[in-house]
Motif scaffolding. Structure first.
Motif, mmCIF file in Angstrom:
data_model
loop_
_atom_site.group_PDB
_atom_site.id
_atom_site.type_symbol
_atom_site.label_atom_id
_atom_site.label_comp_id
_atom_site.label_asym_id
_atom_site.label_seq_id
_atom_site.Cartn_x
_atom_site.Cartn_y
_atom_site.Cartn_z
ATOM 1 N N HIS A 139 32.995 -26.778 -20.104
ATOM 2 C CA HIS A 139 32.068 -25.919 -19.904
ATOM 3 C C HIS A 139 32.658 -24.585 -19.008
ATOM 4 O O HIS A 139 32.569 -23.452 -19.341
ATOM 5 N N HIS B 231 33.770 -20.509 -19.589
ATOM 6 C CA HIS B 231 33.918 -19.274 -18.961
ATOM 7 C C HIS B 231 35.222 -18.605 -18.621
ATOM 8 O O HIS B 231 35.337 -17.437 -18.448
ATOM 9 N N GLU C 163 26.800 -17.828 -20.469
ATOM 10 C CA GLU C 163 26.508 -19.361 -20.564
ATOM 11 C C GLU C 163 26.493 -19.426 -21.962
ATOM 12 O O GLU C 163 26.465 -20.583 -22.439
#
Ligand code: ZN
Length: 581
Positions: A378, A382, A406
């Motif tokens: 995750h 980013h 996101e």
């Protein structure tokens, strides 16, 4: 600052406006730069001069933000270091309160000057270069009311009271005092009686503060409604949408989103719950039966050392895409990762960007569980976003709206999960994928409850507590699935008290649902054509925040819509995938 894990990182572009020798922790040295910018803005004689001025302002903003990021990173990596804490607090207490009003002054001046020197209209293709920037800055300026400053301070104090109230909640469990967060792990215990005991203890403790939570919330609603009225808006929902620069979707779109979740996702949620109930051999699922592994298996152990986690994650990116693999390798080379859990480190995980060096940094507390693998994928998503916008000189455009940020991170979880065999044998890899997909499906209904509840609250601001309870229970009926709460009806009616967003960040939650739809679409596309899907993904990331949301989604190969037609095929894909696992 030697407390940083990384060494000296030069600015991505040499400074032309901010002096090299400046101490960005000293307001006296910063103030002349703001004065200079104010004077120069007034002197701009053409659109080109204004554009150039914008880049100088951008350089100062990035330099200030980088100073804040560095101090924050040093503090979270060394919570036991008094100087690191002092340096961070100094900046927050002495520099930021000075820069904020000056930044706002510059915004006002900029909007005035841009009206004098508008961008030439673009006949074809995407809208003007500054379309999004101008829209956001103008919105910020026009929404400002001096009389709201005091109300916002009061609001901040109340949210602090809520945090204090929740943070002080502890229980005595088997002779030991535990925080409610610490109690969470007992809900994963195979021993059902133990789970029930732990859950009930926590529920009783929460209910003790229910009255106080409701009181704080009543005041918050009154304050927020006043803030909206001061800004000339009908209700706080309208205000929140404006404040969050939600120009690309409306409250009605969100209401439709809730309906689509009810129609398209709830059947899948019920199916997952039924399977869980069967596997646990239970008559009914109770609230304490939701976190345990339904087959009572031991927790997955993806790695023993953080070094292993990094090298295996690197291999996943090697499979996925050469450019992303290089990006992750670069973060290791520059020591832009602080991932191991150790004493004297803040909890949790985050990705932060050093806006002047234009490089990402990832912070984590890995302990060797599957959740760590999800987190590194995750946060790497980013980080790839930050790397992709490195060439963008306008600081504001190096960041995208959260609804798209996101997508970058959640899509990377799904894409990376395809190669979990780097961590596990095939059966365990499938187990991890299954838990992940069920988590995605299970998130939507709770997101709908949290969002729909707030839509109701702020469009019915004069409600009584009884009416509020009834409205919430109606939503729990729509989105709660088949959980038996009997004996704990009061807990069910107050279960929103633990969702801090409702108190602290009103209306901030639907973003994750919107982004998850984008992430699922990227994943679905990669099933059709991996190379094209990855190419679109990277291209959309490189746009940063320079385009409106529908364009960012389109560039990623996705549709920006939250209706049943968009959701149906995604849930079908997730469902058929789950059947294979
Ligand atoms: Zn994220």
């Amino acid at each position: 600052m030697s407390l940083l894990p990384f060494g000296k990182l030069p600015p991505a572009k040499p400074r032309t406006f901010v002096p090299e020798s400046i101490d960005l922790g000293d307001w006296k040295q910063i103030a002349p730069l703001f004065e200079h910018l104010e004077t120069r803005a007034a002197q701009a004689k053409s659109a080109a001069e204004l554009d150039h001025w914008l880049l100088e302002w951008s350089e100062l903003s990035a330099a200030l933000e980088e100073e804040a990021s560095r101090r924050y990173i040093a503090m979270t990596c060394h919570t036991d270091h008094a100087e690191a804490e002092k340096a961070y607090l100094d900046f927050v207490e002495h520099v930021e309160p000075q820069t904020k009003p000056r930044q706002f002054d510059l915004e006002r001046i900029y909007i005035r000057r841009r009206e004098e020197f508008p961008e030439p209209p673009v006949k074809q293709g995407p809208k003007n270069r500054y379309f999004v920037f101008d829209r956001d800055v103008k919105n910020h300026v026009t929404l400002f009311r001096p009389e709201n400053v005091a109300l916002e301070t009061e609001e901040a104090k109340l949210t602090q009271q809520y945090q204090k109230l929740i943070g002080a909640q502890t229980v005595k469990f088997r002779g030991e005092e535990k925080t409610l967060v610490q109690m969470g792990r007992y809900l994963e215990e195979p021993d059902r009686a133990l789970r029930q005991e732990a859950w009930e203890l926590v529920a009783q403790r929460r209910l003790q503060d229910a009255e106080k939570c409701d009181e704080i919330f009543d005041t918050l609603i009154r304050l927020r409604s006043q803030i909206a009225r001061n800004a000339g808006l009908d209700n706080y929902r309208e205000y929140a949408f404006r404040q969050k620069c939600r120009f690309d979707y409306t409250p009605e779109d969100c209401l439709r989103f809730h309906e689509s979740i009810e129609g398209e996702i709830m059947p899948a949620v019920r199916e997952i719950q039924q399977e869980r109930r069967r596997q646990l051999k239970l008559e009914k699922l109770r609230p304490w039966d939701l976190a345990v592994d339904p087959q009572n298996r031991a927790a997955l152990k993806p790695f023993a050392e953080v070094g292993e986690m990094v090298s295996r994650t690197q291999k996943i990116f090697n499979h996925l895409d050469g450019e992303l693999a290089t990006g992750f390798q670069q973060m290791q080379d520059l020591k832009l990762l602080d991932l191991d859990n150790r004493k004297g480190k803040a909890p949790g995980g985050y990705q932060s960007t050093l806006p002047e060096a234009r490089v990402p940094f990832i912070f984590m507390n890995a302990i060797g569980v599957q959740r760590d693998v999800e987190t590194i994928l995750h946060e790497a998503g980013h980080a790839f976003h930050a790397q992709a916008t490195r060439g963008e000189d306008l600081y504001a455009y190096r960041g995208a709206p959260i609804e798209f940020c996101e997508v970058a991170s959640m899509a990377m979880e799904l894409l990376g999960n395809e190669f979990l065999e780097e961590f596990y044998a095939a059966p365990e890899a499938n187990r991890a994928r299954k838990t992940h997909l069920e988590g995605i499906i299970g998130f939507f209904p709770w997101m709908a409850v949290v969002d729909a509840f707030q839509h109701w609250i702020y469009t019915h601001a004069d409600h009584t507590r009884a009416e509020r309870k009834a409205a919430y229970l109606k939503l729990m009926d729509r989105f709660g699935g088949e959980i038996d709460w009997s004996g704990w009806e009061e807990m069910r009616a107050h279960s929103w008290h633990r969702q801090l967003h409702i108190f602290i960040h009103p209306f901030y939650y639907v973003e994750y649902g919107i982004a998850q739809l984008g992430a699922l679409q990227v994943w679905a596309n990669s099933r059709q054509n991996k190379v094209k899907a990855l190419g679109d993904y990277k291209q959309s990331l490189a746009l940063g925040g320079s385009r409106p949301l529908p364009e960012l989604f389109r560039a990623a190969g996705c549709t920006f819509a939250f209706d049943a037609a968009t959701i149906k095929p995604l849930i079908q894909l997730a469902g058929s995938e789950l059947k294979k696992l």
